[in-house]
Design a protein around this motif. Structure first.
Motif, PDB file in Angstrom:
ATOM      1  N   ARG A   7      33.912  52.464  33.803  1.00 48.88           N
ATOM      2  CA  ARG A   7      34.840  51.862  34.772  1.00 48.88           C
ATOM      3  C   ARG A   7      34.521  52.389  36.163  1.00 48.88           C
ATOM      4  NH1 ARG A   7      38.871  55.497  36.022  1.00 48.88           N
ATOM      5  NH2 ARG A   7      38.889  57.291  34.654  1.00 48.88           N
ATOM      6  N   ASP A  73      41.617  55.851  42.864  1.00 46.65           N
ATOM      7  CA  ASP A  73      41.542  54.921  41.743  1.00 46.65           C
ATOM      8  C   ASP A  73      41.005  53.580  42.242  1.00 46.65           C
ATOM      9  OD1 ASP A  73      41.841  53.868  39.203  1.00 46.65           O
ATOM     10  OD2 ASP A  73      43.935  53.303  39.543  1.00 46.65           O
ATOM     11  N   GLN A  75      40.992  50.742  40.450  1.00 46.98           N
ATOM     12  CA  GLN A  75      41.449  49.748  39.485  1.00 46.98           C
ATOM     13  C   GLN A  75      42.237  48.611  40.136  1.00 46.98           C
ATOM     14  OE1 GLN A  75      40.373  50.081  36.295  1.00 46.98           O
ATOM     15  NE2 GLN A  75      39.335  51.915  37.018  1.00 46.98           N
ATOM     16  N   VAL A  80      38.265  44.874  41.625  1.00 48.82           N
ATOM     17  CA  VAL A  80      37.580  44.708  40.345  1.00 48.82           C
ATOM     18  C   VAL A  80      37.042  43.285  40.188  1.00 48.82           C
ATOM     19  CG1 VAL A  80      37.877  44.758  37.838  1.00 48.82           C
ATOM     20  CG2 VAL A  80      38.812  46.598  39.228  1.00 48.82           C
ATOM     21  N   ILE A 150      38.550  45.216  32.347  1.00 51.84           N
ATOM     22  CA  ILE A 150      39.515  45.845  33.256  1.00 51.84           C
ATOM     23  C   ILE A 150      40.297  44.770  33.997  1.00 51.84           C
ATOM     24  CG2 ILE A 150      39.687  47.204  35.382  1.00 51.84           C
ATOM     25  CD1 ILE A 150      37.337  48.872  34.339  1.00 51.84           C
ATOM     26  N   SER A 154      44.402  43.991  33.793  1.00 51.58           N
ATOM     27  CA  SER A 154      45.261  44.131  34.964  1.00 51.58           C
ATOM     28  C   SER A 154      46.042  42.862  35.285  1.00 51.58           C
ATOM     29  CB  SER A 154      44.430  44.538  36.174  1.00 51.58           C
ATOM     30  OG  SER A 154      43.535  43.494  36.527  1.00 51.58           O
TER      31      SER A 154
END
Length: 155
Positions: A7, A73, A75, A80, A150, A154
């Protein structure tokens, strides 16, 4: 959510990007140092594709280093999704370049026997560059797969 290997912003993600960068660099280096590669369009396309992959991987590796250093982070769904599209584009170009060069190398070495006869093309160098192009594509495909999961998690 379960932490995925590879990731963005993780050590495994950084190693994946370094692997992509290294394999693309080796493929370019081997092809550029081979005599007569520029006379074949597929080999020039491999150089262009691996060059784009090299820049993409270097940029994302720098982003991973920054995220690890600042403990950030990565994410964010928008970020992404950008990674997913970039990985898909570079993976598709890498696969197309590797396959076209592999086909041309097989044609030269097994069908036309240009590697041994009067032409004596450096087919071992072509094979080596193609092998690293396929490894680059594999690492990029793994990265795009992780990014896609990912992104799905999300949403």
């Amino acid at each position: 959510m379960k932490e995925l290997i590879g990731r963005p912003g993780s050590v495994s993600g950084l190693l994946l990007r370094i692997g992509q960068f290294s394999c693309a660099s080796i493929a370019i280096s081997v092809m550029v140092t081979t005599d007569g590669f520029a006379t074949f369009t597929a080999f020039c396309y491999l150089i262009a594709s691996m060059g784009l992959q090299l820049l993409w991987s270097l940029g994302l590796a720098c982003l991973d280093i920054y995220a690890l250093w600042k403990k950030r982070d990565l994410q964010n769904p928008i970020l992404v999704s950008l990674f997913v599209v970039g990985d898909w584009v570079t993976a598709t170009l890498s696969l197309a370049a590797a396959c076209s060069c592999a086909g041309l190398t097989v044609l030269f070495s097994r069908d036309l026997h240009f590697c041994k006869g009067e032409y004596h093309l450096p087919c071992i160098n072509y094979k080596f560059a193609v092998a690293f192009a396929f490894v680059t594509w594999g690492l990029t495909a793994i990265s795009s797969h992780v990014m896609f999961w990912i992104l799905l998690a999300s949403v």
